[in-house]
Structures are given as structure tokens and as C-alpha cells.
Motif scaffolding. Structure first.
Motif, PDB file in Angstrom:
ATOM      1  N   VAL A   1       0.478  -1.345   0.061  1.00 62.33           N
ATOM      2  CA  VAL A   1      -0.389  -0.114   0.281  1.00 62.33           C
ATOM      3  C   VAL A   1       0.766   1.390  -0.235  1.00 62.33           C
ATOM      4  O   VAL A   1       0.134   2.229  -0.966  1.00 62.33           O
ATOM      5  CB  VAL A   1      -1.220  -0.328   1.241  1.00 62.33           C
ATOM      6  N   PRO A   2       1.851   1.844   0.411  1.00 62.02           N
ATOM      7  CA  PRO A   2       2.863   2.262   0.911  1.00 62.02           C
ATOM      8  C   PRO A   2       3.213   2.483  -0.742  1.00 62.02           C
ATOM      9  O   PRO A   2       3.175   4.085  -1.257  1.00 62.02           O
ATOM     10  CB  PRO A   2       3.622   2.734   1.877  1.00 62.02           C
ATOM     11  N   VAL A   3       4.371   1.532  -1.374  1.00 58.03           N
ATOM     12  CA  VAL A   3       4.882   1.604  -1.964  1.00 58.03           C
ATOM     13  C   VAL A   3       3.626   2.458  -3.579  1.00 58.03           C
ATOM     14  O   VAL A   3       4.005   3.036  -4.234  1.00 58.03           O
ATOM     15  CB  VAL A   3       5.501   0.210  -2.702  1.00 58.03           C
ATOM     16  N   ALA A   4       2.468   1.597  -3.743  1.00 57.50           N
ATOM     17  CA  ALA A   4       1.817   1.938  -4.638  1.00 57.50           C
ATOM     18  C   ALA A   4       1.330   3.487  -4.681  1.00 57.50           C
ATOM     19  O   ALA A   4       0.328   3.595  -5.824  1.00 57.50           O
ATOM     20  CB  ALA A   4       0.941   0.399  -4.512  1.00 57.50           C
ATOM     21  N   SER A   5       0.732   3.754  -3.246  1.00 63.94           N
ATOM     22  CA  SER A   5       0.332   4.936  -3.010  1.00 63.94           C
ATOM     23  C   SER A   5       0.781   5.327  -3.657  1.00 63.94           C
ATOM     24  O   SER A   5       1.010   6.662  -4.205  1.00 63.94           O
ATOM     25  CB  SER A   5      -0.139   4.671  -2.010  1.00 63.94           C
ATOM     26  N   VAL A   6       2.455   5.801  -3.363  1.00 67.61           N
ATOM     27  CA  VAL A   6       3.574   6.837  -4.505  1.00 67.61           C
ATOM     28  C   VAL A   6       4.062   6.908  -5.141  1.00 67.61           C
ATOM     29  O   VAL A   6       3.296   7.816  -5.901  1.00 67.61           O
ATOM     30  CB  VAL A   6       5.131   6.777  -3.388  1.00 67.61           C
ATOM     31  N   LEU A   7       3.467   5.641  -5.235  1.00 66.78           N
ATOM     32  CA  LEU A   7       3.949   5.527  -7.121  1.00 66.78           C
ATOM     33  C   LEU A   7       2.586   6.208  -8.139  1.00 66.78           C
ATOM     34  O   LEU A   7       2.925   6.609  -8.740  1.00 66.78           O
ATOM     35  CB  LEU A   7       4.317   4.134  -7.681  1.00 66.78           C
ATOM     36  N   GLY A   8       1.616   5.736  -7.329  1.00 63.76           N
ATOM     37  CA  GLY A   8       0.764   5.890  -8.081  1.00 63.76           C
ATOM     38  C   GLY A   8       0.047   7.472  -7.900  1.00 63.76           C
ATOM     39  O   GLY A   8      -0.077   7.966  -8.721  1.00 63.76           O
ATOM     40  N   TRP A   9       0.919   8.392  -7.107  1.00 61.30           N
ATOM     41  CA  TRP A   9       0.388   9.517  -6.287  1.00 61.30           C
ATOM     42  C   TRP A   9       1.567  10.579  -7.606  1.00 61.30           C
ATOM     43  O   TRP A   9       0.774  11.513  -8.606  1.00 61.30           O
ATOM     44  CB  TRP A   9       0.919   9.888  -5.539  1.00 61.30           C
ATOM     45  N   ILE A  10       2.590   9.594  -7.789  1.00 63.10           N
ATOM     46  CA  ILE A  10       3.401  10.200  -8.575  1.00 63.10           C
ATOM     47  C   ILE A  10       2.957  10.230  -9.774  1.00 63.10           C
ATOM     48  O   ILE A  10       3.039  10.817 -11.082  1.00 63.10           O
ATOM     49  CB  ILE A  10       5.163   9.504  -8.755  1.00 63.10           C
ATOM     50  N   GLY A  11       2.176   9.050 -10.210  1.00 63.29           N
ATOM     51  CA  GLY A  11       1.955   9.246 -12.118  1.00 63.29           C
ATOM     52  C   GLY A  11       0.956   9.021 -12.533  1.00 63.29           C
ATOM     53  O   GLY A  11       0.549   9.503 -13.317  1.00 63.29           O
TER      54      GLY A  11
END
Lengths: 174, 167
Positions: free
Chosen positions: A162-172
Motif C-alpha cells: 500500500v505505501p509503495v503503490a500509493s506513492v507511485l500512483g500519486w507520482i504517476g
């Protein structure tokens, strides 16, 4: 809702990786739920083995939390297993629904750059993890050393994904 | 993602009614989930785990309040597992409400399919929870936990209205 018609989704992008991670989590959550449907009754019948997986976190941690070996606890109070089994079905049903929604939101929403889908997935995961946090806090308060022997798919995996995917999603997200 | 149609959404339409019903469904999940950690330690909350106080006591072999007092381990496990369920209910409610608002309200067929499917797939699990009651000869009737009863009542009409509205 506006379609972001110029948005082009690419799997090899921060958003793409986020989508992959959340999608994998959704699929595995569905898998676990179905597994519970199939094997929970059989596990409950073999109560000695039941103690290995534990009732809350793991056999090891649960034993430390309760101050006695979980096998012994279950033998002296078989109702523990009964209550766990019934609530396990409720949890598994909700995991299945959760997994279906997550996959749908990822596929039809996030993949099209829809911010609302992304934040929904993040928020829903945070809500589920808060439930787990309320389980973990008493263990920590009692000085039980937490380890990696926790429910792998529905607890450990989201903690990482969740943290990793959230950060990447927010960036992307566009 | 494209909208299937450029629909003008109206609350007083089959789709509008479907959206309203699913929103109530989702809000109910959020409410029950958020209240679970609070309510389960109240006098009322400690009388029930699955069905009604009377039926639970037949299944569990005694009144729940007494069982919780005589078994601290049972009390702790029940409390913690209900916390996990509370978190999942809030999560499920968020998912239902946002899929309904941003998906179904925009006439997205996938949203209706997801809502209906998620509502249906939990039914075998609810049946497994209450199968022991049936095996013990206890008729549960409408003594279901609220998070099963109300959504169970709303799901079919919400889905049917949604299907009509999306055709």
C-alpha cells in the motif's frame, strides 16, 4: 466525470507499477478468501494444527500475548476456535468483496488515470489496516516482539504494497 | 474510461434509485464498521456476537456476557477480531460508496457489475456463519447482524433498478 482522453496508460510507468501492485494485492486477497471458503472447516477440525497459524497474528505471537501456549489455551477453551471460525467467514467474505472492488477500481479507474479510483483504493486499504492496527497495539503494549509470522496476504502484503503503490500512483497520476 | 452514454442523471429514475440504495448500503457499512470498536464493549454489544443474545447463547453454550467474564482470552480475541471486521466494513463501505458515486452515477456498467458481484459473493460466507445455527436447530430468522441484514435487503432492488436504468 470527464474522460481524460489524452491520457495514455503505460505499464512501465509509476502509475503502471502502482496498478500492477494493487492488482496483485486484489487478486491475492480474492484467492485467500476463496481458500478460507474451501479449507477453514477442515483446519478448525484439526485444532492442534490450528495453533500453528494462530488465531490473531501467529501461533508464536498469540502464545506470548496470552502468556501460555496457544495449543493449551485452545484445549482448555475450545470456544476460542469456534468464535474464530465464524468471524473468519465474515472476514473472508469482506476480503472477497474488497478484492473484487479493488480489482475493478484498478482496472476501470486507475488505469484510466482516474484520481478518485486511486484515492478510494488507498483510503479503503488504510481503513482495513487500521482494523489490524487495533489488533497489533495490545501485542506491542504487552511487549510481544512482532515478527514476519503474521497473516501474509491480508496483513503483511498490504503493509508493504500500500505505501509503495500509493506513492507511485500519486507520482504517476496525471 | 468513457461513459457509455451522455446521460443526464436524475435521482427520480431507476438509476437514481439504484444509486441512492447503494449509497445507503455503503454508508451503513461505514457506520457499523466505525461504531464496532465502540459498541462491542457496551452492555448491548457484549450480549451479541452473531445473531441475537438468546440464539447466540444456545449456540455458544451460555450467555455471551458470562462466557466473556469467565474467559478473558475469549473476550480479548472477540474484541480484536471484531476490530478487524470493523476496519473491513469501513473499507467495504468506502468502496461501495465511491464506486456508486463515481461509477454507477456516471452510468458505468462495470460499476453495477462490481457492486452486484461483491454483494452476492459474500452470501456463501454469511451462510457458513449461520450454518451451525441451522445444524443446531436454531432458526435465525431476521436476527442477523445489521451489516448483513440491511445490505441483504437493499442489494436486489438496488441491482435491479441499476440494471433497468443502464439499459
Amino acid at each position: 466525470m470527464n474522460t481524460q482522453s489524452t491520457f495514455e496508460f503505460r505499464w512501465l510507468s509509476p502509475l503502471g507499477i502502482s496498478v500492477s501492485l494493487f492488482l496483485m494485492q486484489g487478486v491475492l486477497t480474492v484467492f485467500v478468501a476463496v481458500l478460507v471458503l474451501v479449507i477453514n472447516q477442515r483446519i478448525m477440525e484439526r485444532r492442534v494444527d490450528y495453533a500453528d497459524g494462530g488465531i490473531l497474528l501467529s501461533g508464536r505471537m498469540d502464545s506470548l500475548f496470552f502468556g501460555r501456549d496457544l495449543r493449551e489455551l485452545i484445549r482448555s477453551d475450545p470456544l476460542l476456535v469456534q468464535v474464530d471460525m465464524y468471524t473468519m467467514y465474515v472476514r473472508a467474505g469482506l476480503w472477497l468483496a474488497f478484492g473484487i472492488f479493488q480489482m475493478a477500481l484498478i482496472w476501470f479507474g486507475m488505469r484510466n488515470g482516474e484520481e478518485w479510483a486511486f484515492w478510494t483504493v488507498v483510503l479503503a486499504n488504510v481503513a482495513a489496516l487500521i482494523g489490524w492496527l487495533l489488533v497489533v497495539i495490545p501485542f506491542v503494549q504487552k511487549g510481544v516482539l512482532l515478527g514476519l509470522d503474521m497473516p501474509p496476504i491480508v496483513f503483511l502484503l498490504p503493509i508493504v504494497v500500500v505505501p509503495v503503490a500509493s506513492v507511485l500512483g500519486w507520482i504517476g497520476l496525471p | 474510461m468513457t461513459s457509455q452514454l451522455m446521460l443526464e442523471f436524475r435521482w427520480l429514475s431507476p438509476l437514481g434509485i439504484s444509486v441512492a440504495l447503494f449509497m445507503i448500503y455503503g454508508a451503513f457499512y461505514v457506520l457499523i464498521g466505525a461504531l464496532t470498536p465502540v459498541m462491542m464493549n457496551t452492555q448491548i454489544g457484549q450480549q451479541v456476537t452473531f445473531s441475537s443474545s438468546k440464539k447466540d447463547s444456545v449456540l455458544l453454550g451460555g450467555p455471551l456476557t458470562e462466557l466473556l467474564q469467565t474467559s478473558p482470552a475469549l473476550a480479548k480475541i472477540r474484541r480484536m477480531l471484531l476490530n478487524v471486521i470493523g476496519g473491513l466494513l469501513v473499507a467495504a463501505g468506502i468502496l461501495v460508496m465511491t464506486v456508486t458515486w463515481f461509477g454507477l452515477k456516471q452510468a458505468q456498467v462495470w460499476a453495477l457489475v462490481a457492486l452486484a458481484l461483491a454483494g452476492v459473493v459474500v452470501l456463501p460466507f454469511w451462510w457458513l456463519v449461520f450454518r451451525p445455527f441451522a445444524e443446531a436447530g436454531i432458526a435465525v430468522g431476521l436476527d442477523l447482524p445489521p451489516f448483513m441484514l440491511l445490505p441483504g435487503i437493499l442489494l436486489a432492488p438496488a441491482t435491479v433498478f441499476g440494471w433497468i436504468g443502464l439499459r
